[in-house]
Design an enzyme around this catalytic site. Structure first.
Site: not given
Length: 164
Positions: A21, A33, A111
């Site tokens: 991530h 994010h 992401c």
């Protein structure tokens, strides 16, 4: 060796189970994010459900909360390929997006695409590229294997026919 202390505009790679991530550090312990509904720290396999989401929320949260118990590091891995935007611009752009719901696609708007767009002005995801390359190599290897098997079968049949 202790991990590098993040500076505003740095990209943070968080190691989840089976994928990474990504977030951008904006200062004072916070990151921005892209968070699909299932992207929660320590969610493990359930985070993989983000592959099914088509929307995500841009969030500003403490890095310690986003990472949870997962390891993370500063990873500005494309600085040698692309000129990073000034840190103040990266932070300004990131914070301007906080709270917005944006399109999310695992293959084109994830992401990693999000943070690379903020830092470099380039939307890219090495995870997607690597996965597609791995699939291509696998398909290629299988194709070569099938071609070899077909050739072997053809030669074997031909040999048997010549003996008759």
């Amino acid at each position: 060796m202790a991990p590098a202390t993040p500076r505003p505009g740095d990209l943070i790679e968080i190691f989840r189970l089976g994928y990474e991530h990504w977030a951008v550090y904006v200062g004072d312990g916070y990151v921005v994010h892209l968070a699909p509904p299932s992207e929660i720290a320590g969610a493990g396999p359930s985070s993989l459900l983000s592959a099914l989401a088509d929307k995500a929320i841009v969030k500003k949260e403490l890095l310690s909360v986003v990472a949870g118990t997962d390891k993370y590091r500063v990873n500005n891995k494309h600085d040698d390929k692309y000129a990073p935007l000034p840190p103040s611009k990266v932070v300004q752009q990131a914070e301007a997006l906080v709270g917005q719901e944006v399109p999310y696609k695992l293959t084109s708007d994830n992401c990693e695409h999000f943070v690379n767009q903020l830092r470099y002005g380039v939307s890219r995801s090495d995870q997607v590229t690597d996965a597609l390359l791995a699939v291509g190599v696998t398909v290629g290897v299988l194709g070569v294997g099938l071609a070899a098997a077909n050739l072997f079968s053809f030669l074997l049949n031909r040999s048997q026919q010549e003996k008759q």
